[in-house]
Design an enzyme around this catalytic site. Sequence first.
Site, PDB file in Angstrom:
ATOM      1  N   HIS A  54      26.599  26.669  37.842  1.00 53.67           N
ATOM      2  CA  HIS A  54      25.248  27.170  37.964  1.00 53.67           C
ATOM      3  C   HIS A  54      25.116  28.101  39.145  1.00 53.67           C
ATOM      4  O   HIS A  54      24.303  29.006  39.144  1.00 53.67           O
ATOM      5  CB  HIS A  54      24.249  26.022  38.033  1.00 53.67           C
ATOM      6  CG  HIS A  54      23.341  26.090  36.870  1.00 53.67           C
ATOM      7  ND1 HIS A  54      23.688  25.564  35.656  1.00 53.67           N
ATOM      8  CD2 HIS A  54      22.156  26.700  36.706  1.00 53.67           C
ATOM      9  CE1 HIS A  54      22.728  25.835  34.802  1.00 53.67           C
ATOM     10  NE2 HIS A  54      21.784  26.515  35.418  1.00 53.67           N
ATOM     11  N   ARG A  59      44.488  40.518  35.043  1.00 57.96           N
ATOM     12  CA  ARG A  59      45.493  39.878  35.889  1.00 57.96           C
ATOM     13  C   ARG A  59      45.415  38.369  35.701  1.00 57.96           C
ATOM     14  O   ARG A  59      44.319  37.790  35.770  1.00 57.96           O
ATOM     15  CB  ARG A  59      45.222  40.221  37.351  1.00 57.96           C
ATOM     16  CG  ARG A  59      46.209  39.529  38.285  1.00 57.96           C
ATOM     17  CD  ARG A  59      45.951  39.890  39.718  1.00 57.96           C
ATOM     18  NE  ARG A  59      44.800  39.206  40.262  1.00 57.96           N
ATOM     19  CZ  ARG A  59      44.288  39.447  41.476  1.00 57.96           C
ATOM     20  NH1 ARG A  59      44.806  40.392  42.216  1.00 57.96           N
ATOM     21  NH2 ARG A  59      43.256  38.776  41.914  1.00 57.96           N
ATOM     22  N   CYS A 107      45.202  49.551  42.325  1.00 56.37           N
ATOM     23  CA  CYS A 107      43.978  48.790  42.129  1.00 56.37           C
ATOM     24  C   CYS A 107      43.474  48.105  43.395  1.00 56.37           C
ATOM     25  O   CYS A 107      42.525  47.343  43.354  1.00 56.37           O
ATOM     26  CB  CYS A 107      44.149  47.753  41.006  1.00 56.37           C
ATOM     27  SG  CYS A 107      45.329  46.473  41.419  1.00 56.37           S
TER      28      CYS A 107
HETATM   29  C1  PEP Z   1      45.460  43.788  46.132  1.00 54.05           C
HETATM   30  O1  PEP Z   1      46.101  42.967  46.794  1.00 54.05           O
HETATM   31  O2  PEP Z   1      45.382  45.013  46.424  1.00 54.05           O
HETATM   32  C2  PEP Z   1      44.734  43.360  44.934  1.00 54.05           C
HETATM   33  C3  PEP Z   1      44.152  44.245  44.153  1.00 54.05           C
HETATM   34  O3  PEP Z   1      44.677  42.026  44.707  1.00 54.05           O
HETATM   35  P1  PEP Z   1      43.623  41.042  45.471  1.00 54.05           P
HETATM   36  O4  PEP Z   1      42.722  41.915  46.312  1.00 54.05           O
HETATM   37  O5  PEP Z   1      42.897  40.340  44.397  1.00 54.05           O
HETATM   38  O6  PEP Z   1      44.563  40.203  46.255  1.00 54.05           O
HETATM   39 MG    MG Z   2      46.502  41.061  45.856  1.00 54.74          MG
END
Ligand code: PEP
Ligand code: MG
Length: 508
Positions: free
Chosen positions: A176, A310, A470
Site C-alpha cells: 500500500h 533487468r 543506462c
Molecule cells: C548502474 O549501476 O549504472 C545502473 C544503471 O544500475 P543501478 O543504478 O540500478 O545500480
Molecule cells: Mg548498477
Amino acid sequence: MGAGVGSGIATAPAFVLPNVHQSLGLASGVTGRPRIHSIEVALNTVADELDKSAQAHESADVLFALSAILRDPVLLETIKAFLAEGSGAERGIRGAFNSFARKLEKAGGYFAERSQDLTALSARVIDELSGAKSDPDFPDEPFVLVAAELSPLLASTLKKTKVVGILTERGSATSHSAIIARGANLPTVMGAVGIQNILNGDLILLDATSGQVFIAPTAEEIRHYSEAAYPSTSIMLTIPDPDDIPVKILANLGSSFEVPTAVRAGAQGVGLYRTELLYLGEENPPTKDAQIFEYTKLLAGFQGKRVVVRVLDIDVDKPLPFLRPAGQGRYANRGLQVLLANPAVLQTQLEALAAAAEYYPATELWVMAPMVLDEKETKAFVNMARAAGLANVGIMIEVPEIAKPRILNKVLKMVDFLSIGTNDLTQYVLGKNRYGSTMPLSDVRNHRVLSVIDAVITAGRAAGKPVGICGEAASDPVSAKVFIAMGVDSLSASPSLIPALASAISLA
Ligand code: PEP
Ligand code: MG
C-alpha cells in the site's frame, strides 16, 4: 539507490523518523486503569480523525477500513477481556490490537500488510488516551521525509505538512505504501539503501523515476536535475523528432506505473526496467503470475518498441529473507551471483518474462543481468534465459573486470547486447562510493572510466552487438555527447530528464 515510485525529483533537507510507529504515536504509556468508557472515547476520536482525513484521500478505502476496525465492537470486547484479566489500559489496548493483527497476518498478502497499520494504530489510540501529542514536529520548511515505511496513517498525517519527497527503507510494488506514494503524487524512493546514515537536515536529492538518491548532492548534481527535471520545464520543451536524434533515447523505469510518463516524455522504448520493486519488502519472492501481471503492463505500453528488463539486482545492505547471500570481496551479495545462488528465484523471473513476452509479441523484450563478473556467470545466465524462451539476452557492464578484452570477447560471443551501468562502473573503477557526495556525475568522464566505456563500445561494435548506456550519466548532455561519439547505440534516462537530453543532442 532504491526503487522509484511515481515520478519527479525532490531536493530538500531530510526529516528522519526513527521508525514508523514512533512517527504515528509516541505511545508514552498510560498508567492506571482508565474506565472502559475513556478507552471507547479514544477509539472513537481516532476513528473520527481517520474518517476526516479519508475525505478525498487517495487511500480513503484503507483509512475507512482502519476506522471501521476501531469501531468494531469485538475490539472493545477484547480490550475489556484484557482489562478483566488484570492488564492495564496500555497492555489491554496493545493486546487487543495484536490479536486483530495476528488474524490479519494469517490471512496473508494484502491483509498481512494491514497488520502493520494496526500496530501503529494502537499506538495512536494510546496517545489519545494519555493526552500525548501524536504527530511529530514536522519542519516548517520543505523537507524530504525519511522513514522506515510509508503507511496510510503516516500519509494522512503528511497531508498537512511541507513534505516534498519521501524516502523509505521498506516498501514493495504491491504494498500500500507504493500505492499511497503514487496517489500522493510525491516523488518517492522505496527500499533505499543506506538510509540509516541520513541525519536530520542532510540535503537529499531523489529522483523517483530512476530510484537514485543523493545524500549531500554536489552543486553540479543539483543543477543537472533541477534544470532538466521539473515537469513544467519538461512540458515546455518540445520533444525533437526521433530522426534528428543520433541514438535511441530510452527510459529508465522502476514500475509500469511510469509508462505513460515515459511515453509522454518521448521515450523510444525502455532501456532499463529495474525489477527490484517487485521484491523489496517481501517475505517471499513474487509469484510468476504477479510478475506476469506487472511485465505485461510494461510491455503493453511499448508495442513496436524495445523494452530492456533487468533481472533482480539486490544491493548488499538490503538482503532479502528468501535470498541466500553469495560471493566474496567487494562484489559480494550483489547482482547476478546472488541470483545464480538462488536459481529458483531467477528461473521464475525468466519464465514470467518469457510468458509476458508471448502476450505482447509486438514489443521487443530484451532481458539482461546486473553486476555480471565474468564469462562463466554470463554463460550460466544466457543459458537459463534462452532455455526459458527469451530471444534477446544481454548483460550489464558494471565492474571493470568483465571489460578486460579477453573476457569481453568471450562474453560478446554469447550475448545479444550489452548495457553499461555507469553508476556502478564509475564507483568501481575509481574506488569511490556512489552514494556519497564525492562522486559527481562528471566522474564518468574521468579518463580511466571513459577508457573502459570506450573499450566496451568498440568491442561491441566490432562484434555487431549493440551497446547502450543506462546509468545516470547517460542523461548528462556533456557525457551523452561523448558516448554518442564513441558509437553507443542507446542512452537510457529518467523520463523526466528525456526531453532536455533529446534537445541537447538533437542534430536539428
Ligand atoms: C548502474 O549501476 O549504472 C545502473 C544503471 O544500475 P543501478 O543504478 O540500478 O545500480
Ligand atoms: Mg548498477
